[in-house]
Write an enzyme that holds these catalytic residues in place. Structure first.
Site, short mmCIF file in Angstrom:
data_model
loop_
_atom_site.label_atom_id
_atom_site.label_comp_id
_atom_site.label_asym_id
_atom_site.label_seq_id
_atom_site.Cartn_x
_atom_site.Cartn_y
_atom_site.Cartn_z
N LYS A 112 0.83 -1.22 0.00
CA LYS A 112 0.00 0.00 0.00
C LYS A 112 0.86 1.26 0.00
CE LYS A 112 -4.37 -1.43 2.14
NZ LYS A 112 -5.29 -1.24 3.27
N LYS A 195 -5.82 -10.79 -6.05
CA LYS A 195 -6.94 -10.96 -5.14
C LYS A 195 -8.03 -9.94 -5.43
CE LYS A 195 -6.34 -8.36 -1.20
NZ LYS A 195 -6.33 -7.97 0.21
N LYS A 198 -11.79 -4.65 -2.22
CA LYS A 198 -12.66 -3.47 -2.17
C LYS A 198 -11.94 -2.25 -2.73
CE LYS A 198 -13.86 -3.73 2.40
NZ LYS A 198 -13.60 -4.83 3.18
P1 TYM Z 1 -10.65 -6.72 5.09
O1 TYM Z 1 -11.71 -5.74 5.45
O2 TYM Z 1 -9.69 -6.38 4.01
O3 TYM Z 1 -11.31 -8.09 4.68
C1 TYM Z 1 -12.22 -8.76 5.53
C2 TYM Z 1 -12.05 -10.27 5.42
O4 TYM Z 1 -12.25 -10.71 4.08
C3 TYM Z 1 -11.14 -11.48 3.65
N1 TYM Z 1 -10.94 -11.24 2.21
C4 TYM Z 1 -10.86 -12.20 1.28
N2 TYM Z 1 -10.94 -13.54 1.38
C5 TYM Z 1 -10.84 -14.24 0.24
N3 TYM Z 1 -10.65 -13.67 -0.99
C6 TYM Z 1 -10.56 -12.33 -1.12
N4 TYM Z 1 -10.39 -11.78 -2.33
C7 TYM Z 1 -10.67 -11.53 0.05
N5 TYM Z 1 -10.63 -10.20 0.27
C8 TYM Z 1 -10.80 -10.03 1.59
C9 TYM Z 1 -9.98 -10.96 4.47
O5 TYM Z 1 -8.92 -11.89 4.52
C10 TYM Z 1 -10.63 -10.73 5.80
O6 TYM Z 1 -10.70 -11.93 6.54
N6 TYM Z 1 -7.24 -6.22 8.70
C11 TYM Z 1 -8.49 -6.84 8.37
C12 TYM Z 1 -9.61 -6.50 9.33
C13 TYM Z 1 -9.32 -6.73 10.77
C14 TYM Z 1 -9.29 -7.99 11.45
C15 TYM Z 1 -9.03 -7.67 12.82
C16 TYM Z 1 -9.45 -9.30 11.05
C17 TYM Z 1 -9.09 -5.78 11.70
N7 TYM Z 1 -8.92 -6.33 12.93
C18 TYM Z 1 -8.93 -8.68 13.76
C19 TYM Z 1 -9.34 -10.31 12.01
C20 TYM Z 1 -9.08 -9.99 13.37
C21 TYM Z 1 -8.92 -6.39 6.99
O7 TYM Z 1 -8.53 -5.36 6.51
O8 TYM Z 1 -9.84 -7.18 6.39
#
Ligand code: TYM
Length: 332
Positions: A112, A195, A198
């Site tokens: 990023k 991947k 969003k």
């Molecule tokens: P975020 O908001 O990017 O994504 C949320 C969840 O969706 C999964 N994900 C995917 N899985 C499969 N294929 C994809 N293309 C794909 N895109 C997203 C992500 O792996 C995630 O599980 N940092 C985290 C949010 C977070 C978090 C936490 C997670 C903050 N605190 C504590 C677990 C525990 C994030 O940005 O996810």
């Protein structure tokens, strides 16, 4: 019941299908057998520029999508991260025991920040993984179900927890990461080796939960495949088709093999048509439910407040323990 924690950023007005398949579907199943906490991580979303009005709206919309996808707020604790101040408070303490070099090795930060340039990259983006560690550690979490892209952050969380315990005495549970291999990474339909995200630059290959069915169908019909023909699962040589088959298999609860059999001798157009029906069939009712929930924001807010109270009860105890261990003077 074992304690489980996971979260999602409210960084767009709709979740994408990777969030649904890689996260929500597993969460929904796991909430039955675990004491589950699911947050909408609005503080994390602030690490890149957000429009304040949209962020507020997207936070509610994300909550509505959790619920419409099957997260039951009377079974799981579903809340907004900023409603529980302990997250930001513990994150600060964790910042002070994390190495600069260690945090610099996070690949998501490297990617990023390389894209944004160093002036647009905020200190918040750098500190993002320690806030995530705080989320997880505040709840004595045993398991963290995430997609593949979050593995490194959970591993850092484990290192930080173990270091804290070694230095200050047993304080935190060291969590395990749980990744479902088959669905850990859903790929962009236009670029099936990256991947789905969003924050993708182009939305042509991103399927949004809340898109109109006709828009979704069109994106699927235009998905990149290959010149070879033949509906076979081959991640190496046919990544586009493998991705479509993965999505199909999960949403229709069918094995890849049975899909290969059904589409043997047929073209990619047939596969895409079948998949479009399954996807729009899945998200139609979810979309309707989201709109219904958003129609009554006061009720949604009430529910989130109630769940935040429940979360804060657990989080504040852990925070007090950590503050005490590092030697902060309690306020009497
Ligand atoms: P975020 O908001 O990017 O994504 C949320 C969840 O969706 C999964 N994900 C995917 N899985 C499969 N294929 C994809 N293309 C794909 N895109 C997203 C992500 O792996 C995630 O599980 N940092 C985290 C949010 C977070 C978090 C936490 C997670 C903050 N605190 C504590 C677990 C525990 C994030 O940005 O996810």
């Amino acid at each position: 019941k074992p304690r489980l924690y996971s979260g999602m950023q409210p960084s767009a007005d709709s979740l994408q299908i990777g969030n649904y398949i890689g996260a929500l579907l597993n969460w929904k199943a796991l909430q039955q057998t675990h004491d589950a906490y699911f947050s909408i991580v609005d503080l994390h979303a602030l690490t890149v520029a957000q429009d304040p009005v949209k962020l507020r709206e997207n936070t509610r919309r994300t909550a509505a999508q959790y619920i419409a996808s099957g997260i039951d707020p009377s079974v799981s604790t579903l809340y907004v991260q900023s409603h529980v101040p302990a997250h930001a408070q513990l994150a600060w303490v964790l910042n002070t025991i994390t190495g600069f070099g260690e945090a610099s090795r996070m690949t998501q930060f490297k990617d990023k920040s390389a894209r944004q340039g160093s002036d647009a990259t905020t200190v918040g983006l750098f500190a993002y993984p320690m806030l995530m560690a705080a989320d997880i550690l505040l709840y004595d979490t045993e398991i963290v179900p995430v997609g593949e892209d979050q593995r490194q952050h959970v591993e850092l969380t484990r290192d930080i927890a173990a270091r804290f315990n070694a230095r200050f005495g047993q304080t935190f549970t060291v969590p395990e990461v749980a990744i479902v291999k088959e669905t850990a990474k859903i790929y962009d339909l236009q670029n099936p080796t990256s991947k789905m995200s969003k924050s993708a630059e182009s939305h042509a290959g991103v399927i949004w939960l809340l898109d109109e069915p006709a828009v979704t169908a069109k994106k699927i019909m235009r998905a990149v495949t290959d010149a070879e023909g033949g509906v076979v699962f081959d991640r190496e040589n046919k990544p586009g088709v493998a991705n479509l088959l993965t999505i199909y298999s999960v949403l229709a609860s069918r094995s890849i093999q049975s899909l290969e059999d059904e589409y043997a001798g047929k073209g990619y157009g047939d596969l895409k048509k079948g998949l479009a029906e399954v996807v729009t069939g899945t998200f139609g009712p979810i979309r309707a439910r989201v709109l219904e929930l958003l129609d009554d924001p006061a009720e949604l807010d009430r529910l989130l407040a109630q769940n935040a109270d429940r979360a804060a009860g657990v989080a504040n105890e852990t925070l007090a323990r950590a503050y005490d261990r590092v030697g902060l003077l309690p306020r009497r």
